[in-house]
Scaffold this motif. Structure first.
Motif, mmCIF file in Angstrom:
data_model
loop_
_atom_site.group_PDB
_atom_site.id
_atom_site.type_symbol
_atom_site.label_atom_id
_atom_site.label_comp_id
_atom_site.label_asym_id
_atom_site.label_seq_id
_atom_site.Cartn_x
_atom_site.Cartn_y
_atom_site.Cartn_z
ATOM 1 N N ALA A 14 -2.721 9.166 0.533
ATOM 2 C CA ALA A 14 -1.379 9.325 1.102
ATOM 3 C C ALA A 14 -1.465 10.257 2.296
ATOM 4 O O ALA A 14 -2.348 11.122 2.366
ATOM 5 N N ALA A 24 -5.417 4.428 -2.559
ATOM 6 C CA ALA A 24 -5.476 4.826 -1.157
ATOM 7 C C ALA A 24 -4.924 6.237 -0.963
ATOM 8 O O ALA A 24 -4.051 6.689 -1.701
ATOM 9 N N GLY A 60 0.050 7.683 -3.760
ATOM 10 C CA GLY A 60 -1.104 7.079 -3.110
ATOM 11 C C GLY A 60 -0.697 5.925 -2.206
ATOM 12 O O GLY A 60 0.033 5.036 -2.614
ATOM 13 N N GLY A 61 -1.174 5.957 -0.962
ATOM 14 C CA GLY A 61 -0.865 4.901 0.000
ATOM 15 C C GLY A 61 0.363 5.140 0.848
ATOM 16 O O GLY A 61 0.590 4.441 1.837
ATOM 17 N N ASP A 62 1.201 6.133 0.500
ATOM 18 C CA ASP A 62 2.394 6.412 1.297
ATOM 19 C C ASP A 62 2.009 6.967 2.665
ATOM 20 O O ASP A 62 0.994 7.663 2.817
ATOM 21 N N ARG A 63 2.871 6.704 3.648
ATOM 22 C CA ARG A 63 2.729 7.262 4.987
ATOM 23 C C ARG A 63 4.073 7.862 5.378
ATOM 24 O O ARG A 63 4.999 7.142 5.737
ATOM 25 N N THR A 83 0.810 -1.217 0.000
ATOM 26 C CA THR A 83 0.000 0.000 0.000
ATOM 27 C C THR A 83 0.839 1.260 0.000
ATOM 28 O O THR A 83 0.313 2.361 0.148
ATOM 29 N N GLY A 84 2.152 1.159 -0.150
ATOM 30 C CA GLY A 84 2.959 2.360 -0.262
ATOM 31 C C GLY A 84 4.174 2.365 0.642
ATOM 32 O O GLY A 84 4.474 1.399 1.349
ATOM 33 N N THR A 95 -1.922 2.334 -5.955
ATOM 34 C CA THR A 95 -3.141 2.142 -5.190
ATOM 35 C C THR A 95 -3.922 3.443 -5.142
ATOM 36 O O THR A 95 -3.349 4.521 -5.241
#
Length: 255
Positions: free
Chosen positions: A96, A94, A61-64, A7-8, A92
């Motif tokens: 970020a 999702a 997208g999806g990075d944290r 997911t990232g 993804t």
């Protein structure tokens, strides 16, 4: 530790500034990860200077991503970035996240002056900046967001800025723009069709005795005192260049 998942990217960069005992500022912790590389640059007087260098594309997208900076009593730290940060769509869909936490002690000063954050088409980013200061701390914080690259519709960008002084919240605001954001974000009460928005927060103990006077700075910027030894400039502009000019002119009033 940093890492890449389905997911990232997960990455956390850390800066700690302390007096070096010789009138300057030491950086005992300067730890970058993944796309958040940290580089110390030439100091100015007693101030340590750090650049955040984008070592990878993103946030995607999806990075944290997270970055924390702590300035101990008597230290002075200036943090900038080597280039604009561009939020991009990832593999993804999702959201970020990019979370910044700033802690500044008594008789310490932080100048947090990164380059613009650009919301590219198709991206989805939630960014938070939380500044926690003691009563005798000093802060200059600049935040700039640009909605889309040239000729491009923006992605979705949600930005929350919180400033607390001596345990009391003096500023807590959130702005959501782009596809899927609550209605009205592009209307006359918010951005009014402009594509760049920015804030400048200045915290100085002397403002407790001599508050900043509320005033309009042209048609697209306003300076207001906050409920504490702090002031906020909010501005909108057609593009990043004109936004920076507005914020620089406001900052020159305090330097």
């Amino acid at each position: 530790m940093d890492g890449v998942t389905a997911t990232g990217v997960r990455a956390h960069a850390r800066i700690v500034a302390r007096p070096d005992g010789r009138g300057g500022t030491a950086l005992p912790v300067l730890d970058g990860e993944g796309p958040l590389a940290l580089r110390r640059t030439r100091a100015a007087g007693g101030e340590a200077r750090v650049l955040v260098v984008g070592a990878m594309s993103g946030p995607l997208g999806g990075d944290r991503l997270a970055l924390t900076a702590s300035v101990a009593e008597g230290a002075r730290l200036h943090v900038g970035s080597a280039a604009a940060t561009i939020a991009l769509p990832g593999q993804t869909k999702a959201e970020a996240r990019y979370d910044v936490r700033l802690d500044v002690a008594d008789d310490a000063e932080l100048r947090w002056l990164p380059e613009q954050l650009i919301s590219a088409g198709g991206s989805d980013l939630y960014v938070t900046t939380h500044a926690e200061l003691t009563a005798g701390a000093r802060l200059v914080l600049r935040e700039e967001q640009v909605l889309g690259r040239s000729g491009e519709e923006p992605g979705r960008l949600t930005s929350r800025l919180t400033v607390r002084i001596a345990g009391r919240t003096v500023l807590d605001q959130e702005l959501a723009c782009g596809p899927g954001a609550p209605g009205g974000w592009d209307g006359p009460a918010v951005l009014a069709g402009q594509r760049a928005v920015g804030q400048l927060v200045v915290v100085r103990p002397e403002f407790a005795q001599e508050p900043v006077r509320a005033q309009a700075l042209g048609e697209c910027a306003a300076l207001i005192p906050l409920a504490g030894p702090a002031a906020l400039l909010s501005a909108v502009a057609p593009d990043a260049l004109r936004l920076r000019r507005l914020l620089d002119e406001a900052l020159a009033r305090f330097d």
